[in-house]
Design an enzyme around this catalytic site. Structure first.
Site, PDB file in Angstrom:
ATOM      1  N   LYS A   1       0.702  -1.242   0.078  1.00 10.04           N
ATOM      2  CA  LYS A   1       0.098  -0.022  -0.083  1.00 10.04           C
ATOM      3  C   LYS A   1       0.885   1.182   0.161  1.00 10.04           C
ATOM      4  CE  LYS A   1      -3.479   0.331   2.521  1.00 10.04           C
ATOM      5  NZ  LYS A   1      -4.639   0.029   3.704  1.00 10.04           N
TER       6      LYS A   1
ATOM      7  N   LYS B   1       1.146   5.205   0.755  1.00 14.28           N
ATOM      8  CA  LYS B   1       0.598   6.133   1.362  1.00 14.28           C
ATOM      9  C   LYS B   1       0.555   7.539   0.290  1.00 14.28           C
ATOM     10  CE  LYS B   1      -1.179   6.436   4.704  1.00 14.28           C
ATOM     11  NZ  LYS B   1      -2.717   6.942   4.959  1.00 14.28           N
TER      12      LYS B   1
ATOM     13  N   ASP C   1      -3.434   4.914  -0.816  1.00 11.65           N
ATOM     14  CA  ASP C   1      -4.316   5.772   0.278  1.00 11.65           C
ATOM     15  C   ASP C   1      -4.127   7.104   0.431  1.00 11.65           C
ATOM     16  OD1 ASP C   1      -5.777   6.505   2.260  1.00 11.65           O
ATOM     17  OD2 ASP C   1      -4.953   5.522   3.880  1.00 11.65           O
TER      18      ASP C   1
ATOM     19  N   ASN D   1      -5.932   9.561   1.603  1.00  9.31           N
ATOM     20  CA  ASN D   1      -6.838  10.114   2.818  1.00  9.31           C
ATOM     21  C   ASN D   1      -7.561  10.922   2.644  1.00  9.31           C
ATOM     22  OD1 ASN D   1      -3.795   9.008   4.564  1.00  9.31           O
ATOM     23  ND2 ASN D   1      -5.588   8.584   5.411  1.00  9.31           N
TER      24      ASN D   1
ATOM     25  N   GLU E   1      -7.962   3.439  -1.085  1.00  9.13           N
ATOM     26  CA  GLU E   1      -8.495   3.626   0.235  1.00  9.13           C
ATOM     27  C   GLU E   1      -8.931   5.105   0.395  1.00  9.13           C
ATOM     28  OE1 GLU E   1      -6.086   1.875   3.136  1.00  9.13           O
ATOM     29  OE2 GLU E   1      -6.293   3.200   4.511  1.00  9.13           O
TER      30      GLU E   1
ATOM     31  N   ASN F   1     -10.550   3.533   6.604  1.00  7.45           N
ATOM     32  CA  ASN F   1     -10.501   3.566   8.027  1.00  7.45           C
ATOM     33  C   ASN F   1     -10.800   5.187   8.600  1.00  7.45           C
ATOM     34  OD1 ASN F   1      -7.628   4.553   6.664  1.00  7.45           O
ATOM     35  ND2 ASN F   1      -7.696   5.539   8.705  1.00  7.45           N
TER      36      ASN F   1
ATOM     37  N   ASP G   1      -9.815  -1.108  12.822  1.00  4.04           N
ATOM     38  CA  ASP G   1      -8.780  -1.162  13.657  1.00  4.04           C
ATOM     39  C   ASP G   1      -9.267  -1.297  15.180  1.00  4.04           C
ATOM     40  OD1 ASP G   1      -6.598  -0.300  15.404  1.00  4.04           O
ATOM     41  OD2 ASP G   1      -5.973   1.322  13.936  1.00  4.04           O
TER      42      ASP G   1
ATOM     43  N   HIS H   1      -6.639  -1.099   9.735  1.00  7.58           N
ATOM     44  CA  HIS H   1      -5.889   0.250   9.724  1.00  7.58           C
ATOM     45  C   HIS H   1      -4.793   0.072  10.774  1.00  7.58           C
ATOM     46  CE1 HIS H   1      -5.428   4.030  11.817  1.00  7.58           C
ATOM     47  NE2 HIS H   1      -5.160   4.405  10.702  1.00  7.58           N
TER      48      HIS H   1
ATOM     49  N   ASN I   1      -1.652   3.118  12.652  1.00  7.31           N
ATOM     50  CA  ASN I   1      -0.852   4.059  12.972  1.00  7.31           C
ATOM     51  C   ASN I   1       0.814   3.726  13.385  1.00  7.31           C
ATOM     52  OD1 ASN I   1      -3.612   5.544  13.818  1.00  7.31           O
ATOM     53  ND2 ASN I   1      -2.412   6.830  12.419  1.00  7.31           N
TER      54      ASN I   1
HETATM   55  O1  GKR Z   1       0.835   7.134   9.715  1.00  6.11           O
HETATM   56  O2  GKR Z   1       0.555   8.857   8.884  1.00  6.11           O
HETATM   57  C1  GKR Z   1       0.384   7.957   9.133  1.00  6.11           C
HETATM   58  C2  GKR Z   1      -1.064   7.667   8.263  1.00  6.11           C
HETATM   59  O3  GKR Z   1      -1.298   8.467   7.417  1.00  6.11           O
HETATM   60  C3  GKR Z   1      -2.245   7.660   9.221  1.00  6.11           C
HETATM   61  O4  GKR Z   1      -2.193   8.774   9.920  1.00  6.11           O
HETATM   62  C4  GKR Z   1      -3.322   7.161   8.713  1.00  6.11           C
HETATM   63  O5  GKR Z   1      -4.365   7.135   9.705  1.00  6.11           O
HETATM   64  O6  GKR Z   1      -2.365   5.457   8.167  1.00  6.11           O
HETATM   65  C5  GKR Z   1      -3.249   5.739   8.335  1.00  6.11           C
HETATM   66  C6  GKR Z   1      -4.416   5.559   7.173  1.00  6.11           C
HETATM   67  O7  GKR Z   1      -4.548   4.339   6.903  1.00  6.11           O
HETATM   68  O8  GKR Z   1      -5.192   6.406   6.947  1.00  6.11           O
HETATM   69 MG    MG Z   2      -6.228   4.937   5.492  1.00  8.76          MG
END
Ligand code: GKR
Ligand code: MG
Length: 447
Positions: free
Chosen positions: A207, A209, A237, A239, A262, A291, A315, A341, A343
């Site tokens: 995955k 980010k 993802d 976000n 995602e 998530n 989660d 999910h 962190n």
């Molecule tokens: O760890 O910065 C991070 C992620 O972006 C986290 O804040 C997210 O909550 O990984 C997470 C997600 O799947 O959205």
């Molecule tokens: Mg996410």
């Protein structure tokens, strides 16, 4: 006369910190340290039960306030203990009920429920009392002895652009440990990241980010990953960073490359993310995971009614261990998919993920875990291993792992050396873009 189960004699809440890389996301850049809270319960049969949850003052205070509701209670009555905590729950100041549908990091603490660290520690004690692993106490019991996890890829900024005390591992003998602390922003560097992770942990699925560069750039990275791993399941993802139209444009022709997307878009034009993501799904027919838009049962009701998602990353730190598995059962019965999910976390959470996913009915999607970014900073003497892309499920009673108190106290000292204990991704980001402010609709490097 009933035989009583052991009585809890002590509960400790220990805030801890660990080191992180300068990983970037929509909310900014990870700071040099991340924080967590550890719960340690003792019972009168000599057992110790443990749980881990997100860090920060608010969660720590919630946990500390629950101590009188836990100590003196019987382990076997763990459901009543958690029920009492819930009934006493009041609305926290600042919690507008919005949740994290815009990834506002300051609201994460309201989505995380501190008491799930207590649930975990109680189940650890109960499992030890009964002589069975925690996964046997959950849902329909143990379904598998290893659980699939995915390689969580991040664009990482150059820590040298800051004066912050990021950890340096350039002298490590481990190639992943050396790599994870340096800048990785090009498509080639992300492919290298994935190859290095495959080599070390055997991952086949990844995955990325997103929410960092433009959507087009990130899709180029996704295409490069798919080229390198033609049989791998590749996800992204962002976000919720993309608008509905942008998300449709970016994803429409990616059905053969993305196994799911995602949280592609967020609330817009007066509609919630649940409505917008339903429209996205209708337009693209690409499976959607979340998530962000279903973090409690009320939100999930609306997401399910609108058919906004196919995969809920429930989660256990948001839903509880038992709650996450209630979700798994429901999704499985409805032909939908469960996952989790994550962190940044230590290895107690890693173990919790292993037990919860071991008990999930059906075919869960590979679980998220940030732990590879923390591997080596373990708080356990016997951290479960990730091999061939699978996390092992400890087979001993309870969580089946042993806390390393020296490491916990070292992480606690690191926590107390920090000026602030709440997550703040804007602070490091401001070294890259002066005056940088979070904008839920703009990737963090797009200003
Ligand atoms: O760890 O910065 C991070 C992620 O972006 C986290 O804040 C997210 O909550 O990984 C997470 C997600 O799947 O959205
Ligand atoms: Mg996410």
């Amino acid at each position: 006369m009933l035989n009583n189960t052991p009585v809890i004699t002590d509960m400790k809440v220990i805030p801890v910190a660990g080191y992180d890389s300068m990983e970037m996301t929509l909310s900014g850049a990870h700071a040099p340290y991340f924080t967590r809270n550890i719960v340690i319960l003792e019972d009168n049969s000599g057992h110790t039960g443990i749980g881990e949850i997100h860090g920060g003052e608010y969660t720590c205070e919630c946990l500390t306030s629950y101590i009188p509701l836990v100590v003196g209670q019987e382990v076997g009555k763990y459901r009543s203990i958690l029920g009492t905590i819930h009934r006493g729950g009041r609305k926290a100041p600042g919690d507008d009920g919005e949740g994290i549908q815009t990834l506002d990091i300051s609201k994460l603490k309201f989505v995380v429920q501190a008491e799930w660290a207590i649930e975990c520690a109680l189940l650890d004690l109960l499992g030890q009392h009964l002589g069975v692993p925690v996964c046997e106490l959950l849902a329909e019991g143990k379904q598998r002895s290893q659980v699939e996890v995915l390689g969580y890829l991040f664009y990482v900024s150059d820590k040298g652009k800051t004066s912050l005390p990021y950890i340096d591992e350039s002298n490590s003998s481990d190639s992943w440990f050396r790599m994870r602390r340096r800048e990785m922003v090009s498509h080639e560097q992300i492919v290298e990241q994935a190859c290095c992770l495959q080599e070390k942990y055997g991952y086949r699925n990844f995955k990325l980010k997103g929410g960092v560069f433009s959507g087009e750039y990130e899709m180029e990275t996704i295409r490069a990953l798919k080229k390198q791993f033609p049989n791998g399941r590749i996800n992204i993802d962002p976000n919720g960073a993309w608008s509905l139209q942008e998300a449709i444009g970016l994803c429409r022709d990616m059905g053969h490359i993305l196994s799911y997307v995602e949280d592609p878009c967020g609330p817009e034009a007066g509609f919630s993310s649940r409505e917008i993501m339903a429209e996205f799904k209708n337009a693209t027919h690409i499976p959607v995971a979340t998530n962000m838009i279903a973090t409690n049962w009320r939100q999930f009701y609306h997401a399910a009614a609108l058919k906004s998602v196919d995969i809920v990353l429930a989660d256990p730190h948001f839903w509880g261990l038992e709650g996450s598995l209630r979700m798994a059962a429901l999704l499985n019965d409805w032909g939908l998919t469960w996952g989790s999910h994550s962190n940044n976390h230590f290895d107690i959470t890693l173990t919790t993920f292993a037990h919860v996913a071991a008990a999930a009915p059906g075919s869960p999607t590979a679980l998220d875990t940030h732990w590879i970014w923390q591997d080596g900073q373990n708080l356990l003497k016997d951290t479960p291993a990730i091999r061939d892309g699978y996390l092992e499920v400890p087979d001993r009673p309870g969580l089946g792992v042993t806390l390393d108190m020296e490491k916990v106290m070292e992480a606690n000292r690191l926590y107390h050396s920090m000026p602030n204990h709440d997550r703040d991704d804007a602070m490091a980001m401001q070294y890259l873009i002066p005056g940088w402010k979070y904008d839920s609709k703009k990737p963090c490097l797009v200003r």
